[in-house]
Design an enzyme around this catalytic site. Structure first.
Site, PDB file in Angstrom:
ATOM      1  N   HIS A   1       0.762  -1.187  -0.115  1.00 43.17           N
ATOM      2  CA  HIS A   1      -0.101   0.133   0.093  1.00 43.17           C
ATOM      3  C   HIS A   1       0.962   1.286   0.107  1.00 43.17           C
ATOM      4  O   HIS A   1       2.072   1.230   0.478  1.00 43.17           O
ATOM      5  CB  HIS A   1      -0.891  -0.066   1.206  1.00 43.17           C
ATOM      6  CG  HIS A   1      -1.854   0.942   1.198  1.00 43.17           C
ATOM      7  ND1 HIS A   1      -1.734   2.308   1.458  1.00 43.17           N
ATOM      8  CD2 HIS A   1      -3.392   0.896   0.844  1.00 43.17           C
ATOM      9  CE1 HIS A   1      -2.907   2.979   1.353  1.00 43.17           C
ATOM     10  NE2 HIS A   1      -3.776   2.121   0.800  1.00 43.17           N
TER      11      HIS A   1
ATOM     12  N   GLU B   1      -3.796   1.475  -7.261  1.00 41.83           N
ATOM     13  CA  GLU B   1      -4.429   2.536  -6.430  1.00 41.83           C
ATOM     14  C   GLU B   1      -3.308   3.848  -6.791  1.00 41.83           C
ATOM     15  O   GLU B   1      -2.260   3.941  -6.074  1.00 41.83           O
ATOM     16  CB  GLU B   1      -4.037   2.175  -5.201  1.00 41.83           C
ATOM     17  CG  GLU B   1      -5.281   1.237  -4.480  1.00 41.83           C
ATOM     18  CD  GLU B   1      -5.474   1.401  -2.926  1.00 41.83           C
ATOM     19  OE1 GLU B   1      -6.602   1.518  -2.548  1.00 41.83           O
ATOM     20  OE2 GLU B   1      -4.488   1.208  -2.326  1.00 41.83           O
TER      21      GLU B   1
END
Length: 224
Positions: free
Chosen positions: A58, A130
């Site tokens: 992430h 993302e």
């Protein structure tokens, strides 16, 4: 569903008891099975809690904890050793987008994460695009076309790495300010297989409504 580590066991047991067809995962893990890593969570610990997958790479982990592509590659290997599905996040910064190197950036991240995996292993990996500029408070959602362009580039890179058949079976998710207003356009993109939802999932009822609306749309199109 990827809850905080302290709730993985409870969430997993609840979903199983309610016969909900849903995987649970951890938000991160270390690549070592054991050792002098005080405070870290090992793949064995994640598996022991009943999780089926683990989120890796992430952007917040990359930015605030200095995780690099090599670290994430080690974690992917470790997850697979324990039959965990790696959910690998890749993304471009606002500056990289402005420079016009978004595709090169995310393809590099993905290639390193998958380095050393054979075909059977890579089919277990989930890739989530993302864009860093689209996530978090104040993020700007990518348009459906922007998201599709990156996903198409990732898919073509997978074709080059493996083959078209394998590439078609690797799940590509989009995450980044996904909300009830843009889910319909995003989920209909050819190379977006699913949505990775953050803030819109914080409220359970809103999240369930979002899932219902996407499900209804896909059913209308005769998809599963």
């Amino acid at each position: 569903v990827i809850p905080p580590f302290t709730l993985i066991r409870e969430v997993t047991e609840y979903l199983c008891a309610q016969k909900v067809n849903c995987l649970t995962g951890a938000q991160n893990m270390h690549y070592a099975d054991n050792g002098a890593w005080t405070g870290e969570v090992s793949p064995l610990m994640v598996s022991d809690c009943g999780a089926s997958l683990v989120e890796l790479g992430h952007s917040e982990r990359r930015q605030h904890f200095a995780e690099n592509d090599a670290d994430i590659q080690k974690k992917v290997q470790a997850a697979l050793r324990y039959q965990l599905r790696p959910l690998v996040c890749v993304g471009d910064s606002a500056q990289e987008k402005a420079w016009g190197v978004s595709k090169e950036t995310v393809i590099r991240q993905m290639k390193i994460a998958l380095a050393g995996l054979h075909a059977q292993q890579v089919e277990k990996v989930i890739i989530a695009y993302e864009p860093v500029w689209a996530i978090g408070e104040g993020g700007t959602p990518a348009t459906a076309q922007e998201a599709q362009d990156i996903h198409s580039a990732l898919r073509q890179a997978l074709v080059a790495l493996y083959d078209e058949d394998i590439a078609s079976r690797i799940t590509l998710l989009y995450g980044g300010s996904v909300n009830p207003h843009n889910t319909g356009e995003l989920i209909q993109c050819a190379d977006i297989d699913g949505l990775f939802i953050g803030r819109s999932a914080w409220d359970a009822e809103n999240f369930c409504q979002l899932v219902r609306s996407v499900s209804a749309l896909l059913n209308e199109q005769g998809e599963r």
